[in-house]
Design a protein around this motif. Sequence first.
Motif, PDB file in Angstrom:
ATOM      1  N   PRO A 182      55.443  32.514  40.119  1.00 23.06           N
ATOM      2  CA  PRO A 182      54.242  32.143  40.880  1.00 23.06           C
ATOM      3  C   PRO A 182      53.656  33.294  41.682  1.00 23.06           C
ATOM      4  N   GLY A 183      54.459  33.970  42.492  1.00 19.77           N
ATOM      5  CA  GLY A 183      53.928  35.081  43.273  1.00 19.77           C
ATOM      6  C   GLY A 183      53.505  36.237  42.401  1.00 19.77           C
ATOM      7  N   PHE A 184      54.312  36.556  41.371  1.00 17.27           N
ATOM      8  CA  PHE A 184      54.026  37.683  40.493  1.00 17.27           C
ATOM      9  C   PHE A 184      52.712  37.483  39.742  1.00 17.27           C
ATOM     10  N   LEU A 185      52.371  36.227  39.438  1.00 20.19           N
ATOM     11  CA  LEU A 185      51.146  35.936  38.681  1.00 20.19           C
ATOM     12  C   LEU A 185      49.999  35.466  39.565  1.00 20.19           C
ATOM     13  N   GLY A 186      50.069  35.813  40.847  1.00 21.46           N
ATOM     14  CA  GLY A 186      48.908  35.644  41.704  1.00 21.46           C
ATOM     15  C   GLY A 186      48.696  34.259  42.272  1.00 21.46           C
ATOM     16  N   ALA A 187      49.765  33.494  42.522  1.00 17.22           N
ATOM     17  CA  ALA A 187      49.596  32.169  43.102  1.00 17.22           C
ATOM     18  C   ALA A 187      49.056  32.248  44.529  1.00 17.22           C
ATOM     19  N   ASP A 188      49.456  33.269  45.274  1.00 17.60           N
ATOM     20  CA  ASP A 188      49.036  33.403  46.672  1.00 17.60           C
ATOM     21  C   ASP A 188      47.821  34.308  46.830  1.00 17.60           C
ATOM     22  N   GLU A 189      47.753  35.347  46.006  1.00 16.20           N
ATOM     23  CA  GLU A 189      46.618  36.262  46.031  1.00 16.20           C
ATOM     24  C   GLU A 189      46.554  36.974  44.687  1.00 16.20           C
ATOM     25  N   PRO A 190      45.391  37.425  44.251  1.00 18.98           N
ATOM     26  CA  PRO A 190      45.290  38.106  42.958  1.00 18.98           C
ATOM     27  C   PRO A 190      46.177  39.348  42.900  1.00 18.98           C
ATOM     28  N   ARG A 191      46.714  39.606  41.737  1.00 19.30           N
ATOM     29  CA  ARG A 191      47.580  40.763  41.512  1.00 19.30           C
ATOM     30  C   ARG A 191      46.989  41.632  40.400  1.00 19.30           C
ATOM     31  N   ARG A 192      47.310  42.940  40.458  1.00 18.74           N
ATOM     32  CA  ARG A 192      46.889  43.888  39.426  1.00 18.74           C
ATOM     33  C   ARG A 192      48.061  44.812  39.101  1.00 18.74           C
ATOM     34  N   ASP A 219      45.571  35.947  38.431  1.00 17.63           N
ATOM     35  CA  ASP A 219      45.005  35.160  39.535  1.00 17.63           C
ATOM     36  C   ASP A 219      45.380  33.703  39.325  1.00 17.63           C
ATOM     37  N   ASP A 220      46.349  33.225  40.111  1.00 18.58           N
ATOM     38  CA  ASP A 220      46.827  31.845  40.039  1.00 18.58           C
ATOM     39  C   ASP A 220      47.224  31.469  38.607  1.00 18.58           C
ATOM     40  N   GLY A 221      47.931  32.392  37.941  1.00 16.55           N
ATOM     41  CA  GLY A 221      48.430  32.125  36.600  1.00 16.55           C
ATOM     42  C   GLY A 221      47.481  32.495  35.484  1.00 16.55           C
ATOM     43  N   ARG A 222      46.224  32.807  35.787  1.00 19.03           N
ATOM     44  CA  ARG A 222      45.267  33.216  34.753  1.00 19.03           C
ATOM     45  C   ARG A 222      45.350  34.735  34.595  1.00 19.03           C
ATOM     46  N   ILE A 223      45.561  35.191  33.360  1.00 21.04           N
ATOM     47  CA  ILE A 223      45.848  36.597  33.095  1.00 21.04           C
ATOM     48  C   ILE A 223      44.763  37.189  32.201  1.00 21.04           C
ATOM     49  N   SER A 224      44.355  38.410  32.547  1.00 23.25           N
ATOM     50  CA  SER A 224      43.370  39.114  31.721  1.00 23.25           C
ATOM     51  C   SER A 224      43.661  40.608  31.764  1.00 23.25           C
ATOM     52  N   LEU A 225      43.220  41.309  30.716  1.00 24.68           N
ATOM     53  CA  LEU A 225      43.411  42.753  30.625  1.00 24.68           C
ATOM     54  C   LEU A 225      42.080  43.424  30.885  1.00 24.68           C
ATOM     55  N   GLU A 226      42.013  44.176  31.995  1.00 25.36           N
ATOM     56  CA  GLU A 226      40.750  44.744  32.459  1.00 25.36           C
ATOM     57  C   GLU A 226      40.375  46.016  31.708  1.00 25.36           C
ATOM     58  N   THR A 227      41.360  46.871  31.439  1.00 23.05           N
ATOM     59  CA  THR A 227      41.123  48.170  30.810  1.00 23.05           C
ATOM     60  C   THR A 227      42.155  48.388  29.729  1.00 23.05           C
ATOM     61  N   PHE A 228      41.768  49.097  28.636  1.00 23.80           N
ATOM     62  CA  PHE A 228      42.753  49.435  27.624  1.00 23.80           C
ATOM     63  C   PHE A 228      42.305  50.712  26.925  1.00 23.80           C
ATOM     64  N   GLU A 229      43.007  51.831  27.209  1.00 19.95           N
ATOM     65  CA  GLU A 229      42.648  53.102  26.608  1.00 19.95           C
ATOM     66  C   GLU A 229      43.838  54.054  26.681  1.00 19.95           C
ATOM     67  N   HIS A 230      43.659  55.275  26.186  1.00 17.62           N
ATOM     68  CA  HIS A 230      44.738  56.247  26.182  1.00 17.62           C
ATOM     69  C   HIS A 230      45.020  56.782  27.582  1.00 17.62           C
ATOM     70  N   VAL A 231      46.311  56.945  27.889  1.00 18.15           N
ATOM     71  CA  VAL A 231      46.709  57.475  29.189  1.00 18.15           C
ATOM     72  C   VAL A 231      46.132  58.877  29.400  1.00 18.15           C
ATOM     73  N   ALA A 232      45.941  59.628  28.309  1.00 19.09           N
ATOM     74  CA  ALA A 232      45.393  60.984  28.439  1.00 19.09           C
ATOM     75  C   ALA A 232      44.040  60.982  29.123  1.00 19.09           C
ATOM     76  N   GLU A 233      43.316  59.863  29.033  1.00 18.35           N
ATOM     77  CA  GLU A 233      42.010  59.771  29.687  1.00 18.35           C
ATOM     78  C   GLU A 233      42.130  59.854  31.204  1.00 18.35           C
ATOM     79  N   LEU A 234      43.306  59.558  31.733  1.00 17.46           N
ATOM     80  CA  LEU A 234      43.496  59.605  33.190  1.00 17.46           C
ATOM     81  C   LEU A 234      43.659  61.031  33.705  1.00 17.46           C
ATOM     82  N   GLY A 235      43.990  61.963  32.810  1.00 18.55           N
ATOM     83  CA  GLY A 235      44.033  63.382  33.189  1.00 18.55           C
ATOM     84  C   GLY A 235      45.160  63.722  34.137  1.00 18.55           C
TER      85      GLY A 235
END
Length: 601
Positions: A182-192, A219-235
């Motif tokens: 519950p806590g890990f999946l944002g039951a109390d507050e959104p997680r990233r 966020d309260d058990g609802r999961i989504s993937l915001e970004t997906f790309e190569h780590v090299a892009e982070l520099g």
Amino acid sequence: MDGAWAATSAVRGLSDVRYQLPLGVDDLMAGRLDEAEARFALARRHADGAAGITRHPAAALADVLPLIGDDIDAIQTMGRGVARVADSASVLVDAAEAAGWDGSSLPGSDEPGTVPLEPIRAATPHLGRSATVMGEARAILARIDESTLLGPVANAATTVRVEVTRRAGALRAAAGVAELLPGFLGADEPRRYFVALQNLSAPRGTGGFLGLYGILEADDGRISLETFEHVAELGTVPAIRAPEDVEARYSRFGGTTHFIAANYSPDFPTSAEVILEMWSRSGETPLDGVIAADPVLMSYLLSAYGPVSAPAWPEPLTPGNVSAALHRDTFTLPKPESDAAQEGIGEAFWGAVLGSPLPIGGLIDPLTRGVRERHLQVYSVHPEEQHTLLELGADGRLDLTPNPVSVVWQDATAARAGFFARKETIHRVSLTAEGGATVETEAILENGAPDGPPSPLLGEGSTGDPIGYFAAFVNVYLPEGATDVETSVEPGVSLGLIEEEFGHPVAMELVGAGPGERASMTVTYEVPEALVRRGNLWEYRLGYRPQPALTPSGLEVEVAVPPGADVVAASPGLSPSGPTLRFHGAPAAPTGMWVRFRLPS
């Protein structure tokens, strides 16, 4: 004869318990809760009957006799312990009823991208109670000393104890997961969370090269993937403040400045903290943790979700091909197409997983296996959650025992020819009557790569290395008190580096081989105090911790006891051959081994 009949009946009763419990578990998993409860109640009655053996007059008389009395006591103890196992199983039925389990799903799990938290909350106290009762069963059975029992009873006691220990661990894990989610999946507050997809064809400390990454929102058990790309892009980022071991050993490889080099430390909590510190240093909003996975875990998950179609790939992704696609096939394409194919496969896979109803029953085995083999590792910045992850064994912590067998490979080539590498560790130990040990560890590389054509997979031949060449820095972790350490490489010139990490000496060499070739590193050392005294016996223990890999590394262990020593017992798989005990296998999960022996007077 009458006493023998009573004892036989008691053992038969325990066998009936062993028959009923798995059937009850099958009913429980299938959602047949009434049938499960009936079977668990019947198992309880059989266990009570076995525990009540002393009510029979002949059995009560036998209880005071040497040897036989120990067997009677053991049967009573097994009966009491197994009765608590049945009680624990009955509480699981309460958990299933509270959660609304129907054999395939929980209420709300049919909503794509959602983990239903309310049913989990409802089941949590029951799961905790079930785990506690199973722990009581384990404690009861721990009182049995198999060495004092006759063969059939000793075998039964060992079998029951091993099985209950396994079940107790599984229940503790289930209760821990229910408390964590519950806590890990944002039951109390959104997680990233930072999601790192490691590529095992290029080995690194925590498993593989940091290839793709995403930002997971919960966020309260609802999961989504915001970004997906190569780590090299982070520099890169300005050098971060990192643990002393990281700065001393890995800053020369970019381990404090480059995102793609952030996971050189084989201790996942350490590497996760490096990733998060780099993320914050780059000016991004702080995250709640790091989740590391790899294509081997993806193959396990596809067994639950079914095939996934990816527009970027010509065939559906299945358990049989997704690992080869991401570890090998995409790297046969030219660089831009290779990167695009990897991103496309990753996006399609995680989009399908997060966009599908949750197959709860089918996820248990893939996730359990993934955690056990460290193809799934999780870190949380919240201390109470991190403690739970530690208890679950999901934190990827480097746990070096007093006598470790831990060999970590770190890629040293830009190509992905590591896909074809087969690795093996041979660990030879000679114990002395004075309590010490002479040890030799050999790390072997066999490169099965072809010698062409040029590609990101095999190399382009532009660096001077042969196409298909693979090399890695091999790190062998030694006991804290190791002395007289010497290293060598064949073929090649020894670096002779003896460094320190986590309070242990680490021997490091560069090992490389061309297509079809073999290379190895050998380290020898002395351990003055390798044995532990157990009454009139001596005990030697070692702990093997494999690196997450495409194919588990082979392992050979040889333990030679002192001349004249009498081996009393050894861990399963460690087989005696004269004065030497041998193990041969390829464990994918941490494995402990031990031998107990008596020295001549």
